[in-house]
Design an enzyme around this catalytic site. Structure first.
Site, PDB file in Angstrom:
ATOM      1  N   PHE A  61     -60.339 -18.715  -1.577  1.00 15.24           N
ATOM      2  CA  PHE A  61     -61.462 -19.422  -0.955  1.00 15.24           C
ATOM      3  C   PHE A  61     -62.604 -18.485  -0.530  1.00 15.24           C
ATOM      4  O   PHE A  61     -63.630 -18.933  -0.017  1.00 15.24           O
ATOM      5  CB  PHE A  61     -60.986 -20.243   0.259  1.00 15.24           C
ATOM      6  CG  PHE A  61     -60.328 -19.440   1.351  1.00 15.24           C
ATOM      7  CD1 PHE A  61     -61.074 -18.747   2.297  1.00 15.24           C
ATOM      8  CD2 PHE A  61     -58.935 -19.383   1.435  1.00 15.24           C
ATOM      9  CE1 PHE A  61     -60.455 -18.018   3.311  1.00 15.24           C
ATOM     10  CE2 PHE A  61     -58.310 -18.643   2.439  1.00 15.24           C
ATOM     11  CZ  PHE A  61     -59.080 -17.962   3.380  1.00 15.24           C
ATOM     12  N   ASN A 113     -65.617 -25.701   9.449  1.00 13.39           N
ATOM     13  CA  ASN A 113     -64.933 -25.780  10.744  1.00 13.39           C
ATOM     14  C   ASN A 113     -65.729 -25.220  11.924  1.00 13.39           C
ATOM     15  O   ASN A 113     -65.172 -24.822  12.948  1.00 13.39           O
ATOM     16  CB  ASN A 113     -63.526 -25.177  10.653  1.00 13.39           C
ATOM     17  CG  ASN A 113     -63.538 -23.698  10.336  1.00 13.39           C
ATOM     18  OD1 ASN A 113     -64.592 -23.114  10.137  1.00 13.39           O
ATOM     19  ND2 ASN A 113     -62.357 -23.095  10.303  1.00 13.39           N
ATOM     20  N   ARG A 129     -63.022 -27.585  17.480  1.00 18.59           N
ATOM     21  CA  ARG A 129     -62.764 -28.113  16.134  1.00 18.59           C
ATOM     22  C   ARG A 129     -62.083 -29.471  16.202  1.00 18.59           C
ATOM     23  O   ARG A 129     -62.365 -30.363  15.391  1.00 18.59           O
ATOM     24  CB  ARG A 129     -61.916 -27.113  15.345  1.00 18.59           C
ATOM     25  CG  ARG A 129     -62.697 -25.854  14.927  1.00 18.59           C
ATOM     26  CD  ARG A 129     -61.761 -24.764  14.462  1.00 18.59           C
ATOM     27  NE  ARG A 129     -62.442 -23.585  13.932  1.00 18.59           N
ATOM     28  CZ  ARG A 129     -61.846 -22.400  13.763  1.00 18.59           C
ATOM     29  NH1 ARG A 129     -60.565 -22.244  14.090  1.00 18.59           N
ATOM     30  NH2 ARG A 129     -62.515 -21.385  13.279  1.00 18.59           N
ATOM     31  N   TYR A 184     -65.510 -10.647   6.989  1.00 22.12           N
ATOM     32  CA  TYR A 184     -64.291 -11.294   6.482  1.00 22.12           C
ATOM     33  C   TYR A 184     -63.525 -10.388   5.507  1.00 22.12           C
ATOM     34  O   TYR A 184     -62.869 -10.891   4.583  1.00 22.12           O
ATOM     35  CB  TYR A 184     -64.644 -12.613   5.804  1.00 22.12           C
ATOM     36  CG  TYR A 184     -64.933 -13.759   6.760  1.00 22.12           C
ATOM     37  CD1 TYR A 184     -64.010 -14.137   7.744  1.00 22.12           C
ATOM     38  CD2 TYR A 184     -66.121 -14.488   6.679  1.00 22.12           C
ATOM     39  CE1 TYR A 184     -64.271 -15.195   8.609  1.00 22.12           C
ATOM     40  CE2 TYR A 184     -66.383 -15.561   7.540  1.00 22.12           C
ATOM     41  CZ  TYR A 184     -65.454 -15.902   8.499  1.00 22.12           C
ATOM     42  OH  TYR A 184     -65.689 -16.954   9.356  1.00 22.12           O
ATOM     43  N   HIS A 215     -66.453 -19.587  14.718  1.00 22.78           N
ATOM     44  CA  HIS A 215     -65.565 -18.430  14.528  1.00 22.78           C
ATOM     45  C   HIS A 215     -65.248 -17.821  15.885  1.00 22.78           C
ATOM     46  O   HIS A 215     -66.097 -17.794  16.771  1.00 22.78           O
ATOM     47  CB  HIS A 215     -66.259 -17.367  13.667  1.00 22.78           C
ATOM     48  CG  HIS A 215     -65.580 -16.035  13.735  1.00 22.78           C
ATOM     49  ND1 HIS A 215     -64.497 -15.715  12.943  1.00 22.78           N
ATOM     50  CD2 HIS A 215     -65.783 -14.950  14.543  1.00 22.78           C
ATOM     51  CE1 HIS A 215     -64.089 -14.490  13.251  1.00 22.78           C
ATOM     52  NE2 HIS A 215     -64.850 -14.008  14.219  1.00 22.78           N
ATOM     53  N   GLU A 236     -66.011  -6.664  15.219  1.00 23.51           N
ATOM     54  CA  GLU A 236     -67.005  -7.702  14.932  1.00 23.51           C
ATOM     55  C   GLU A 236     -68.245  -7.529  15.812  1.00 23.51           C
ATOM     56  O   GLU A 236     -69.370  -7.715  15.351  1.00 23.51           O
ATOM     57  CB  GLU A 236     -66.366  -9.087  15.118  1.00 23.51           C
ATOM     58  CG  GLU A 236     -65.324  -9.367  14.040  1.00 23.51           C
ATOM     59  CD  GLU A 236     -64.449 -10.588  14.317  1.00 23.51           C
ATOM     60  OE1 GLU A 236     -64.676 -11.296  15.321  1.00 23.51           O
ATOM     61  OE2 GLU A 236     -63.525 -10.827  13.522  1.00 23.51           O
ATOM     62  N   ARG A 248     -59.959 -18.445  21.269  1.00 25.98           N
ATOM     63  CA  ARG A 248     -59.287 -19.044  20.112  1.00 25.98           C
ATOM     64  C   ARG A 248     -58.711 -20.420  20.470  1.00 25.98           C
ATOM     65  O   ARG A 248     -58.759 -21.347  19.668  1.00 25.98           O
ATOM     66  CB  ARG A 248     -58.157 -18.128  19.613  1.00 25.98           C
ATOM     67  CG  ARG A 248     -58.639 -16.798  19.054  1.00 25.98           C
ATOM     68  CD  ARG A 248     -59.094 -16.888  17.630  1.00 25.98           C
ATOM     69  NE  ARG A 248     -58.024 -17.188  16.706  1.00 25.98           N
ATOM     70  CZ  ARG A 248     -58.171 -17.148  15.382  1.00 25.98           C
ATOM     71  NH1 ARG A 248     -59.341 -16.818  14.837  1.00 25.98           N
ATOM     72  NH2 ARG A 248     -57.178 -17.448  14.589  1.00 25.98           N
ATOM     73  N   LYS A 286     -71.137 -21.448  13.158  1.00 24.40           N
ATOM     74  CA  LYS A 286     -71.364 -21.339  11.713  1.00 24.40           C
ATOM     75  C   LYS A 286     -72.526 -22.258  11.288  1.00 24.40           C
ATOM     76  O   LYS A 286     -72.977 -23.093  12.084  1.00 24.40           O
ATOM     77  CB  LYS A 286     -70.061 -21.699  10.989  1.00 24.40           C
ATOM     78  CG  LYS A 286     -68.920 -20.698  11.281  1.00 24.40           C
ATOM     79  CD  LYS A 286     -67.637 -21.104  10.566  1.00 24.40           C
ATOM     80  CE  LYS A 286     -66.539 -20.062  10.749  1.00 24.40           C
ATOM     81  NZ  LYS A 286     -65.298 -20.450  10.032  1.00 24.40           N
TER      82      LYS A 286
HETATM   83  N1  UDP Z   1     -60.998 -20.846   5.315  1.00 21.15           N
HETATM   84  C1  UDP Z   1     -61.094 -21.727   4.235  1.00 21.15           C
HETATM   85  N2  UDP Z   1     -59.942 -22.132   3.622  1.00 21.15           N
HETATM   86  C2  UDP Z   1     -58.723 -21.710   4.022  1.00 21.15           C
HETATM   87  C3  UDP Z   1     -58.624 -20.824   5.099  1.00 21.15           C
HETATM   88  C4  UDP Z   1     -59.779 -20.412   5.727  1.00 21.15           C
HETATM   89  O1  UDP Z   1     -62.199 -22.131   3.866  1.00 21.15           O
HETATM   90  O2  UDP Z   1     -57.719 -22.125   3.425  1.00 21.15           O
HETATM   91  C5  UDP Z   1     -62.232 -20.411   5.993  1.00 21.15           C
HETATM   92  C6  UDP Z   1     -62.437 -21.142   7.324  1.00 21.15           C
HETATM   93  O3  UDP Z   1     -63.839 -21.355   7.494  1.00 21.15           O
HETATM   94  C7  UDP Z   1     -61.917 -20.135   8.329  1.00 21.15           C
HETATM   95  C8  UDP Z   1     -62.367 -18.825   7.681  1.00 21.15           C
HETATM   96  O4  UDP Z   1     -62.164 -19.025   6.290  1.00 21.15           O
HETATM   97  O5  UDP Z   1     -62.457 -20.345   9.617  1.00 21.15           O
HETATM   98  C9  UDP Z   1     -61.617 -17.594   8.125  1.00 21.15           C
HETATM   99  O6  UDP Z   1     -60.234 -17.801   7.963  1.00 21.15           O
HETATM  100  P1  UDP Z   1     -59.195 -17.336   9.082  1.00 21.15           P
HETATM  101  O7  UDP Z   1     -57.825 -17.472   8.518  1.00 21.15           O
HETATM  102  O8  UDP Z   1     -59.594 -15.998   9.619  1.00 21.15           O
HETATM  103  O9  UDP Z   1     -59.361 -18.479  10.210  1.00 21.15           O
HETATM  104  P2  UDP Z   1     -60.054 -18.445  11.658  1.00 21.15           P
HETATM  105  O10 UDP Z   1     -59.796 -17.088  12.247  1.00 21.15           O
HETATM  106  O11 UDP Z   1     -61.527 -18.726  11.457  1.00 21.15           O
HETATM  107  O12 UDP Z   1     -59.396 -19.546  12.437  1.00 21.15           O
HETATM  108 MG    MG Z   2     -60.081 -15.206  11.435  1.00 21.18          MG
END
Ligand code: UDP
Ligand code: MG
Length: 150
Positions: free
Chosen positions: A59, A114, A104, A51, A117, A128, A87, A11
């Site tokens: 958010f 964070n 992370r 997304y 992705h 994706e 992951r 990111k």
């Molecule tokens: N995110 C955020 N606030 C939240 C949850 C998610 O800003 O409370 C952002 C964060 O950057 C995250 C992204 O949205 O990586 C996508 O969310 P997801 O739940 O898909 O998490 P990931 O798959 O990235 O772990």
């Molecule tokens: Mg995700």
């Protein structure tokens, strides 16, 4: 040997902080195979598709601002169980819940910054990869695979 693929993205904060190499290194060292890599300034249209499942979250607007605040590095990595393992290597969504040793868990603190992705399922990965690499990815045979897979 598996041809499973995942979409991993550094990111804008990861690019800004000079962690592109570190993130690539972890996937390379683990033994996964690089199949595509792209440095791109994404727009909100592309990120809204990426997304789409989060569009109703509070958010979401902030997430689009974050993700368009600078360029990202999109990659496709290939290998056995690479989606699930990718992951694990990234860590939990909230970095404070991420174990040390994960990307992370080693390099960031807040969920809204964070660093990276990773696709959450094989189905998401396929979607994706088509979204970020509509031109397709490189299929190549790696001789080293004989030293990594039994
Ligand atoms: N995110 C955020 N606030 C939240 C949850 C998610 O800003 O409370 C952002 C964060 O950057 C995250 C992204 O949205 O990586 C996508 O969310 P997801 O739940 O898909 O998490 P990931 O798959 O990235 O772990
Ligand atoms: Mg995700």
């Amino acid at each position: 040997m598996s041809a499973e693929r995942t979409y991993i993205m550094v990111k804008p904060d990861g690019v800004e902080r000079g962690l592109v190499g570190e993130i690539i290194k972890r996937f390379e060292s683990r033994g996964f195979k690089l199949a595509a890599l792209k440095f791109v300034q994404a727009d909100k249209e592309l990120l809204s598709k990426h997304y789409a499942d989060l569009a109703t979250k509070p958010f979401f607007p902030g997430l689009l601002d974050y993700m368009t605040s600078g360029p990202v590095v999109g990659m496709v990595w290939e290998g056995k169980e690479v989606v699930k393992t990718g992951r694990k290597m990234l860590g939990a969504t909230n970095p404070l819940d991420s174990a040390p040793g994960t990307i992370r868990g080693d390099y960031c603190i807040d969920v809204g910054k964070n660093l990276c992705h990773g696709s959450d399922s094989v189905e998401s990965a396929d979607k994706e990869i088509s979204l970020w690499f509509p031109e397709g990815v490189v299929g190549w045979e790696r001789k080293l695979d004989a030293q990594i897979y039994e």
